[in-house]
Each structure stands twice: as structure tokens, then as C-alpha cells.
Design a protein around this motif. Structure first.
Motif, PDB file in Angstrom:
ATOM      1  N   GLU A   5      -4.690  43.885  81.143  1.00  0.00           N
ATOM      2  CA  GLU A   5      -4.822  44.919  82.164  1.00  0.00           C
ATOM      3  C   GLU A   5      -3.453  45.456  82.573  1.00  0.00           C
ATOM      4  O   GLU A   5      -3.279  46.659  82.790  1.00  0.00           O
ATOM      5  CB  GLU A   5      -5.558  44.350  83.389  1.00  0.00           C
ATOM      6  CG  GLU A   5      -7.032  44.081  83.167  1.00  0.00           C
ATOM      7  CD  GLU A   5      -7.798  45.351  82.841  1.00  0.00           C
ATOM      8  OE1 GLU A   5      -7.472  46.408  83.439  1.00  0.00           O
ATOM      9  OE2 GLU A   5      -8.709  45.304  82.004  1.00  0.00           O
ATOM     10  N   ALA A   6      -2.480  44.562  82.676  1.00  0.00           N
ATOM     11  CA  ALA A   6      -1.128  44.990  83.030  1.00  0.00           C
ATOM     12  C   ALA A   6      -0.525  45.858  81.936  1.00  0.00           C
ATOM     13  O   ALA A   6       0.163  46.846  82.221  1.00  0.00           O
ATOM     14  CB  ALA A   6      -0.244  43.766  83.277  1.00  0.00           C
ATOM     15  N   LEU A   7      -0.803  45.527  80.693  1.00  0.00           N
ATOM     16  CA  LEU A   7      -0.303  46.329  79.573  1.00  0.00           C
ATOM     17  C   LEU A   7      -0.896  47.746  79.612  1.00  0.00           C
ATOM     18  O   LEU A   7      -0.184  48.733  79.378  1.00  0.00           O
ATOM     19  CB  LEU A   7      -0.642  45.648  78.242  1.00  0.00           C
ATOM     20  CG  LEU A   7       0.051  44.310  77.958  1.00  0.00           C
ATOM     21  CD1 LEU A   7      -0.567  43.635  76.741  1.00  0.00           C
ATOM     22  CD2 LEU A   7       1.544  44.527  77.734  1.00  0.00           C
ATOM     23  N   LYS A   8      -2.179  47.842  79.929  1.00  0.00           N
ATOM     24  CA  LYS A   8      -2.816  49.153  79.997  1.00  0.00           C
ATOM     25  C   LYS A   8      -2.317  49.943  81.206  1.00  0.00           C
ATOM     26  O   LYS A   8      -2.061  51.142  81.114  1.00  0.00           O
ATOM     27  CB  LYS A   8      -4.337  48.979  80.080  1.00  0.00           C
ATOM     28  CG  LYS A   8      -4.974  48.416  78.817  1.00  0.00           C
ATOM     29  CD  LYS A   8      -6.476  48.261  78.998  1.00  0.00           C
ATOM     30  CE  LYS A   8      -7.131  47.705  77.735  1.00  0.00           C
ATOM     31  NZ  LYS A   8      -8.601  47.501  77.925  1.00  0.00           N
ATOM     32  N   ARG A   9      -2.187  49.263  82.338  1.00  0.00           N
ATOM     33  CA  ARG A   9      -1.765  49.938  83.572  1.00  0.00           C
ATOM     34  C   ARG A   9      -0.360  50.515  83.456  1.00  0.00           C
ATOM     35  O   ARG A   9      -0.067  51.596  83.977  1.00  0.00           O
ATOM     36  CB  ARG A   9      -1.837  48.944  84.736  1.00  0.00           C
ATOM     37  CG  ARG A   9      -1.507  49.550  86.085  1.00  0.00           C
ATOM     38  CD  ARG A   9      -1.806  48.593  87.219  1.00  0.00           C
ATOM     39  NE  ARG A   9      -1.164  47.303  87.042  1.00  0.00           N
ATOM     40  CZ  ARG A   9      -1.799  46.170  86.703  1.00  0.00           C
ATOM     41  NH1 ARG A   9      -3.119  46.180  86.520  1.00  0.00           N
ATOM     42  NH2 ARG A   9      -1.156  45.037  86.570  1.00  0.00           N
ATOM     43  N   ASN A  10       0.522  49.799  82.772  1.00  0.00           N
ATOM     44  CA  ASN A  10       1.900  50.270  82.609  1.00  0.00           C
ATOM     45  C   ASN A  10       2.070  51.228  81.427  1.00  0.00           C
ATOM     46  O   ASN A  10       3.189  51.690  81.180  1.00  0.00           O
ATOM     47  CB  ASN A  10       2.841  49.072  82.414  1.00  0.00           C
ATOM     48  CG  ASN A  10       3.115  48.330  83.701  1.00  0.00           C
ATOM     49  OD1 ASN A  10       3.949  48.730  84.504  1.00  0.00           O
ATOM     50  ND2 ASN A  10       2.393  47.231  83.909  1.00  0.00           N
ATOM     51  N   LYS A  11       0.961  51.499  80.708  1.00  0.00           N
ATOM     52  CA  LYS A  11       1.020  52.391  79.533  1.00  0.00           C
ATOM     53  C   LYS A  11       2.154  51.955  78.620  1.00  0.00           C
ATOM     54  O   LYS A  11       3.078  52.703  78.305  1.00  0.00           O
ATOM     55  CB  LYS A  11       1.212  53.847  79.982  1.00  0.00           C
ATOM     56  CG  LYS A  11       0.079  54.352  80.867  1.00  0.00           C
ATOM     57  CD  LYS A  11       0.318  55.783  81.328  1.00  0.00           C
ATOM     58  CE  LYS A  11      -0.810  56.257  82.228  1.00  0.00           C
ATOM     59  NZ  LYS A  11      -0.610  57.656  82.713  1.00  0.00           N
ATOM     60  N   THR A  12       2.027  50.703  78.187  1.00  0.00           N
ATOM     61  CA  THR A  12       3.112  50.046  77.450  1.00  0.00           C
ATOM     62  C   THR A  12       3.340  50.668  76.079  1.00  0.00           C
ATOM     63  O   THR A  12       4.469  50.696  75.588  1.00  0.00           O
ATOM     64  CB  THR A  12       2.800  48.542  77.297  1.00  0.00           C
ATOM     65  OG1 THR A  12       2.481  48.005  78.583  1.00  0.00           O
ATOM     66  CG2 THR A  12       3.983  47.790  76.726  1.00  0.00           C
ATOM     67  N   TRP A  13       2.290  51.165  75.436  1.00  0.00           N
ATOM     68  CA  TRP A  13       2.458  51.724  74.097  1.00  0.00           C
ATOM     69  C   TRP A  13       1.451  52.840  73.822  1.00  0.00           C
ATOM     70  O   TRP A  13       0.468  53.008  74.534  1.00  0.00           O
ATOM     71  CB  TRP A  13       2.317  50.624  73.043  1.00  0.00           C
ATOM     72  CG  TRP A  13       0.972  49.941  73.024  1.00  0.00           C
ATOM     73  CD1 TRP A  13      -0.233  50.483  72.708  1.00  0.00           C
ATOM     74  CD2 TRP A  13       0.717  48.568  73.343  1.00  0.00           C
ATOM     75  NE1 TRP A  13      -1.225  49.554  72.805  1.00  0.00           N
ATOM     76  CE2 TRP A  13      -0.682  48.366  73.173  1.00  0.00           C
ATOM     77  CE3 TRP A  13       1.504  47.506  73.726  1.00  0.00           C
ATOM     78  CZ2 TRP A  13      -1.280  47.126  73.394  1.00  0.00           C
ATOM     79  CZ3 TRP A  13       0.907  46.275  73.938  1.00  0.00           C
ATOM     80  CH2 TRP A  13      -0.455  46.089  73.782  1.00  0.00           C
TER      81      TRP A  13
END
Length: 493
Positions: A5-13
Motif C-alpha cells: 500500500e505504501a508503494l502504491k501511495r507514493n507512486k514508487t514506479w
């Protein structure tokens, strides 16, 4: 999953097709234990880690260095906080590295459990990930911009120190990767910066500082006490020394390398692991600093006798696992420096050992035990080099206090138990006696002339730094421990 969820929220890639000529780095899921303040297991945290060891310099990374808070700085803050009755707040940044913005073009394979629609699809990283070589720098750059945007000034003596001085009040923040300490006398600003950081990042407010980087912090009317009791007990258990007979001192008076028979070689990996853990423990235990310095000099080729000396340190720790530093409120507002040297103490190469310890506002904040890089031809030379090393530390402390807007009473008193070294510092004409220490002589002389330091004589029995240069008898060792403000709140009275 919280991490995903954190990866998606921060728009990591962004998922893209792999460009021709580009090589993506791999990744994996890592599960790390998280502990509570009392040392018990809280949970296991899932973390996506990039395999940064496959990165190529100049292609997908360049500069990697990122500063972390110096433990010396943290101890200075503790001394100031206890003297001024400041609160100590602790914050934790969740998924800190995901906030770093990548400047380089980095491609990563799709994470396990994240299927792509096409066989050649990869992740083009926009944010930093744990494991990437440039991640610490990217995160710290982002954090620095945020702090400056809210009116904080970055320290010059320690770049992880941020200070805001407003209406005669002070707010101080220091960061060690994702762990933050916040203190000062401006409660309004402290609450505002907490809210501001919460808007920028995912922040967990841990309240009063109790457990920081493996160090247990306890505060009472008597002061602030830091120790690593659980760390010591875990180390004793891991090394099989939990049931050993305690030792009165961490090292023999005749030291480690006297005598020709060193015994057979021992497991170098096990030796280095134990020494490395002892080095970290010495951040709160200056009483073992000299002994740890001695055993660490043999990490490249340890023998049985060197391993026995490591075991002796562990036996000493068994007798006082909860011993730690006490920071108490005093009337002092000065800096004091104690320097000493053990001339030609090493039986192998006859090099001397320098030692110094500094007190800020009445509390021990820094110390060091270090073998000198050259052979000293006299005790005066050895002591003089030790004084020069200590003065460098005093100057750094002076700059740190200036960053914190704290006035410092000059000159800084430097205590040395060698009259010859003091005379050399005060006499500008020494000719042949100072040719071989010419740079140190000019350096110390300049600081004396400017009124920054004042060299003073102290009897050897009162020389606190003596514990950092040689093995001492039981009685002398116990006396100096009391001068270091080392106590054990867990021992029965």
C-alpha cells in the motif's frame, strides 16, 4: 499488505517496457523483526528490497553518501536537555526511503507476486527503495528540503542537525536515517513541525524518547540515563558467556599483546562479529573503550590469546550488564577536556595510545581511545599528540554548540598530566624538542594564543582519560568509572 500500500501511495514506479540496452536490478521481499521499547518482539515488517549490488556506477547511480546523526551530537543534546529541562520527543518515519526522489534512470524487475501483462515489462523507479545505492542520499535530500522549507537551519558541524531559533526560543531536530529526535523549549513550534512532517511523510509519534538505536533511555528527577542492558545480555547469550564468572576489569594491567605465545589462529568471522558488537556497545560504555580498541587491532589475524581477551571483556560485562551513562543537571556551563597518552605502551611496535574524554555542561559526551600513527620518541611527544587530537574534538564541540545557539565559556580547559607537553605549548621557542611534532605544535599554539583552549596540569591519579590509554588495577579502574558518571541502576543497593 502495508508495504505494498505504501508503494502504491507514493507512486514508487511506473510499469514500462524495458528499453534496449538497459539492465534491470532484481528485488526481493525481506521480513525484519521490530521490537518494542522493552526489547520484546512487536511484529515482523515486510519490506521490498532492491538488489542494488548489481547497479553500475555512472549508469544508474552516482553519488551515494548520506550523513547520519553522530552519537556524539545526540549525547550533547542529552546534556543540554537535562540541564535546561527540555523534553525529548521521538518520531519514526514509515518507509522513509520511499520518500526519496530518484534523479537517475533506474529499472527494476517486477516484484514477486506482482505479475506483468507482458514478458518484458519492468518497473521504472520514481522513488528510492531500500537496497538501492543512492536511496539514503535521495531520502536525506528530500528531508533536508522539507526542514529548510519550514524555517530550520542545517548545522555545519553535523549536517543531520536542524535548528530553528524564533522569539528567543529554540527547536532542535536530529535524524538518524528514519529515527528523529526532537527537543527544545518552544512547544508550539515542536507541535507545528510534528504536524508539518506528518503532512509530508508517514510519521509515527513515539512520544517521550525511551528506546533509540538499541539504547535504552530512562528519565527521572535524577537525570537521563542511557544504557544497552538488553544488548549486553543478548551478546552474552549469543557468545555462550551468560553463565560465566564476572571479571573486575575489562583488560589486564599488562595488556593484550605482551608475551610471545599468542596461540593458534581462531575463527576470524566469529571474532570480528563479537568485536564489531563490542565497538557498538562502547557508544554507551567508555569503560570498555580501551579494551575494545586493543582487541579490534587484531581483527585481521586473531589468535587464541586475542579471543581470550574478548572473553575477558564479556566476563566484565557479565558483572555489570546494566551500567550506563547518567546525564544530570549541573551548574556548569563550560566544556572540559581530559587528554592522556600511554607512551610506547604497545609491546609489538612501541606506538603510544592516545585517549581523551570531554564534558559538556558537566556531563560526559565524547571519548576516544586510539593508537598513534607514529612512534613517539618521548613521553612529552606522545602526550602532545594526544593533546592535539583532543583539541580537534573540543573545536568540533565548540562549533556544535554554536550551531545550537548555546554560548560557550572560553577558554576550554584542557587537562594534561605531563608538564613537558604543557611547557612546549606555552613556549614558542623549543627548537630541537619540537621539530618532529612541528604541525601539532603550531596547531596547539595557535589555539592557546587565540584563547580557545587553556592547557592545565592535573595529577595522574585524577586524570580521567587514563582509563582510555591503559589497563588499570581494580581500585584505580573503579575510581575513574565514578568520574565518568557511569552507574548501574539495575544493581542491588
Amino acid at each position: 499488505m502495508e508495504e505494498m500500500e505504501a508503494l502504491k501511495r507514493n507512486k514508487t514506479w511506473n510499469v514500462v517496457d524495458l528499453p534496449q540496452g538497459k539492465k534491470p536490478v532484481g528485488c526481493k521481499w525481506v521480513f525484519t523483526p521490530k521490537y518494542k521499547a522493552d526489547g520484546t518482539l512487536e511484529k515482523y515488517k515486510a519490506r521490498l528490497v532492491a538488489k542494488g549490488f548489481t547497479q553500475i556506477y555512472g549508469e544508474d547511480y552516482t553519488e551515494t553518501f548520506a550523513p547520519v546523526a553522530k552519537l556524539n551530537t545526540i549525547r550533547i543534546l542529552l546534556s543540554i536537555a537535562v540541564n535546561l529541562d527540555w523534553g525529548l520527543h521521538q518520531l519514526d518515519v514509515k518507509n522513509a526511503f520511499l520518500n526519496g526522489e530518484l534523479k537517475e534512470e533506474v529499472y527494476m524487475k517486477l516484484p514477486p507476486g506482482f505479475p506483468g501483462k507482458k514478458p518484458n515489462q519492468v518497473c521504472k523507479l520514481k522513488r528510492s527503495l531500500y537496497g538501492l545505492k543512492q536511496s539514503p542520499r535521495a531520502w536525506f535530500d528530500r528531508f533536508t528540503r522539507v526542514m529548510k522549507k519550514h524555517g530550520f537551519t542545517q548545522g555545519q558541524s553535523d549536517h543531520t542537525l536542524f535548528v530553528k531559533h524564533y522569539n528567543g526560543k529554540m527547536t532542535i531536530l536530529t535524524v538518524y536515517v528514519d529515527d528523529i529526535i526532537l527537543t527544545g523549549d518552544d512547544e508550539v513550534e515542536i507541535n507545528q513541525i510534528k504536524k508539518a512532517l506528518a503532512r509530508e511523510f508517514q510519521i509515527k509519534d513515539l512520544g517521550e524518547m525511551k528506546y533509540f538505536l538499541g539504547m535504552e533511555v530512562a528519565r527521572s528527577k535524577g537525570g537521563i540515563y542511557i544504557s544497552q542492558r538488553k544488548y549486553v545480555l543478548d551478546l552474552l547469550k549469543e557468545s555462550g558467556m551468560i553463565g560465566c564468572r564476572p571479571s573486575d576489569t575489562p583488560i589486564q594491567v599488562d595488556k593484550i599483546n605482551e608475551g610471545a605465545d599468542l596461540g593458534k589462529s581462531v575463527d576470524i568471522g566469529n571474532y570480528q562479529r563479537m568485536v564489531g558488537k563490542l565497538i557498538y556497545l562502547s557508544h554507551t560504555r567508555p569503560d570498555i573503550a580501551f579494551a575494545v580498541s586493543m582487541v579490534s587491532q587484531h581483527s585481521h589475524d586473531p589468535k587464541q590469546k586475542h579471543l581470550n581477551e574478548v572473553y575477558r571483556i564479556l566476563r566484565y560485562l557479565k558483572g555489570s550488564p546494566g551500567r550506563g551513562l547518567l546525564f544530570k543537571k549541573t551548574d556548569k556551563r563550560n566544556v572540559e577536556l581530559f587528554t592522556d597518552a600511554d607512551w610506547a605502551g604497545d609491546q609489538d611496535d612501541r606506538r603510544s595510545t592516545s585517549g581523551y574524554c570531554t564534558y559538556v555542561w558537566g556531563n560526559l559526551v565524547t571519548w576516544r581511545s586510539k593508537k598513534q600513527s607514529v612512534v613517539a620518541r618521548s613521553s612529552a611527544e606522545a602526550e602532545y599528540r594526544a593533546v592535539a587530537l583532543g583539541i580537534c574534538e573540543a573545536i568540533w564541540i565548540k562549533r556544535t554548540l554554536e550551531d545550537l545557539k548555546r554560548c560557550i565559556n572560553l577558554p576550554i580547559n584542557v587537562y594534561c598530566d605531563n608538564m613537558a607537553a604543557i611547557n612546549i605549548a606555552h613556549n614558542p621557542v623549543q627548537h630541537d624538542r619540537t621539530k618532529h611534532v612541528e604541525i601539532d605544535r603550531h596547531f596547539i599554539r595557535e589555539k592557546v594564543d587565540k584563547g580557545i583552549v587553556d592547557l592545565r596540569y592535573i595529577p595522574s591519579k585524577e586524570q580521567t582519560a587514563d582509563i582510555l590509554t591503559k589497563g588499570l588495577s581494580k581500585d584505580g579502574f573503579k575510581y575513574l568509572i565514578s568520574k565518568l558518571n557511569l552507574i548501574d541502576i539495575y544493581s542491588p543497593t
